[in-house]
Design an enzyme around this catalytic site. Structure first.
Site, short mmCIF file in Angstrom:
data_model
loop_
_atom_site.label_atom_id
_atom_site.label_comp_id
_atom_site.label_asym_id
_atom_site.label_seq_id
_atom_site.Cartn_x
_atom_site.Cartn_y
_atom_site.Cartn_z
N CYS A 120 -7.49 -2.62 8.39
CA CYS A 120 -6.17 -2.63 7.74
C CYS A 120 -5.61 -1.22 7.63
CB CYS A 120 -6.28 -3.26 6.35
SG CYS A 120 -6.57 -5.05 6.41
N GLU B 217 0.83 -1.21 0.00
CA GLU B 217 0.00 0.00 0.00
C GLU B 217 0.86 1.26 0.00
OE1 GLU B 217 -3.18 0.20 -0.30
OE2 GLU B 217 -3.73 -1.93 -0.07
N HIS C 230 -1.21 -5.89 1.44
CA HIS C 230 -2.45 -6.66 1.34
C HIS C 230 -2.21 -7.92 0.51
CE1 HIS C 230 -5.48 -3.46 2.64
NE2 HIS C 230 -5.85 -4.57 3.25
#
Lengths: 200, 200, 200, 200
Positions: free
Chosen positions: D141, D78, D165
């Site tokens: 998350c 991310e 992820h």
């Protein structure tokens, strides 16, 4: 010519079914051909019975059944009806289909008699997303498509018949996680499809 | 209030860009508020320059940039602009972005000042598929969104600004492999979004 | 029993075809049944010719053709082969298919003789994503599936035959925009499918 | 170097969470660097508390939080954590998040310090589908990712931190309607990602 076009009533918890909504909005005449509109119940065998009665009464040249294919982004004329039914969702009679063949002595599959490639070309030319589909699934849509083909084979050999799947309406997928199509585009797509079918 | 709403010109080989098409079809006034429409070039930095000039000239209360997000099935107001640009496709100047920060001294991200949740609620109520998006990507759309936020932070602190992504038009995806939305639905969605923004 | 299992060679610019990779990794015997592995060319009619020769030579009880269905996320045994071929991509002979019927006097569709539901159940039990597919498309995969069914109908009535589509390998979709499946999972899925087929 | 890598426990009705399964399978040392593995609860704020305690105790050079992004087909490091939480699903405490900012005085977004582009390149080179993600969503998350960045900003300025992820495991999506990834591929992907991070 005389065209019988049918749309399913709402099912699966939906309040509306784009199929019958779009069918209802069609004109009564297209290029001088008579359009007969019929709502059919989303019920195995019962839907076929209702269509048979309309065929016997109206003696149409063409039968087009319209159903919803939630998740598709285009209008999709179907190529083949298959002799198989399955599905865990109950139909509008409250029961799901008995898994297996639809007609014990029927062929495995029947191709449509509609000019599906020309229909797709006509829709795209009109700016409507369209594509041929090679599977109408195994639920009520394929069931009705198959039953009409089976009738045609055994009783109405001059009939041309086929099935067109249409997407969700925008109002059915408000979070936009699945594609949808505006009702006016559906009606426009069905209209040019009918024109292509009668011109064939 | 005065609302400046912008749409990108066509890019990436497309003949039309739904963004400017939808913006052009908006009325000049919504609920008594003045709507100023502006076409912006799909070019890094240049697009921001054009918007800055319009902000300086028009002194709008709200700026909404509209862009196409091909593949989405809903109108998606964006939550955050990020200080990063990348992408291998050339913009309309023929060059791709230099990968990296947009503004050397800018924050990593800026939240929009628009009431995106209320806008989504209003669109869904109007039957238009809508959802908040948490990423405007890293191409020209995010770039312009970020640059307007950066200007706001440093020069126009009273401005409310944001970005709305819209889907492909049906005509852009004739094979239906990707979702699309009718132009009239886009215009309706932008209109109720503007109403929600001015009412906030 | 004797099982002939085939996999296509690479095509469409890909360097590998998961079909033949997975087939090659199968053991030579499963539950005491002989597994005969065959690579077939991704060429219309030619692939069927190669399979016919192997059937004549080996006289297998079961024929399973394996092909790649890029974009699917599960191993999908096919329900029906259809008498239609189309596609704009050239096959490995450099030519695309002549659009139309595969066999002038063939049925519109032939159901597989494989116990596809049991195969799917067995794969899921083994932790492998699996689902029945109702369309093998209109390209070389469906072509070969249809041709073997047509042969069976006219020449090898005791044969059981079918087609299994497998996903991309991870290495084929490095950007992850389309689903893939690990080779070892493909081999495991094919193995339990073969067990289900011989047990049927 | 010392790398703290965390995985969430199962939530949302799932029996396993690929995040902690993959983390547990990592070696205790990679390229001479110590790997400290930590299971964290899928609970807002509580997860951050557990990670803070581990940071204080272990003083790692790098923190990588791993979570499941059901529906993605690639491992996705991310880019940015955002100061916003929302979601209607209850976390493992039985409550959903209070919609709004995570930290009242936090920045809108924080970029990761991990070399996400190099990590993606390394994974693809290893044959693992990988892509940078520009949104970690607004659930636990992103929450944990943001909280670690917030801690870093205020207390641990030398820390490098980020979030990765991973997809569903095959066993979680047996009908194959959504993509999945084999556990061994996840472990391989995390391993080369860690190598890329320590080499940066």
């Amino acid at each position: 010519m005389k065209i019988l076009i049918t749309g399913f009533d709402p099912f699966g918890g939906e309040k509306i079914n784009p199929a019958i909504e779009a069918v209802k909005k069609l004109p009564d005449e297209i290029d001088g051909n008579q359009i007969i509109k019929l709502e059919v119940p989303t019920i195995f065998y019962q839907s076929a019975k209702v269509v048979r009665e309309a065929i016997e009464k109206e003696r149409p040249d063409i039968v087009i059944n319209v159903g919803q294919a939630g998740g598709r982004a285009a209008i999709t004329p179907e190529r083949i009806a298959i002799n198989f039914q399955a599905g865990s969702t109950p139909d509008n009679s409250g029961k799901g289909p008995k898994e297996g063949k639809i007609e014990a002595d029927g062929a495995d599959g029947y191709f449509t008699q509609l000019p599906i490639k020309k229909m797709v070309t006509a829709m795209r030319k009109a700016g409507i997303p369209a594509e041929i589909s090679n599977s109408a699934g195994t639920y009520v849509c394929n069931h009705l498509f198959y039953e009409v083909q089976y009738m045609r084979r055994h009783e109405f050999p001059n009939l041309k018949a086929g099935f067109i799947h249409i997407p969700f309406l925008p109002d059915q997928v408000k979070n936009g996680r699945r594609p949808s199509m505006n009702l006016s585009d559906m009606v426009a797509g069905l209209t040019v499809s009918i024109k292509a079918a009668v011109a064939d």
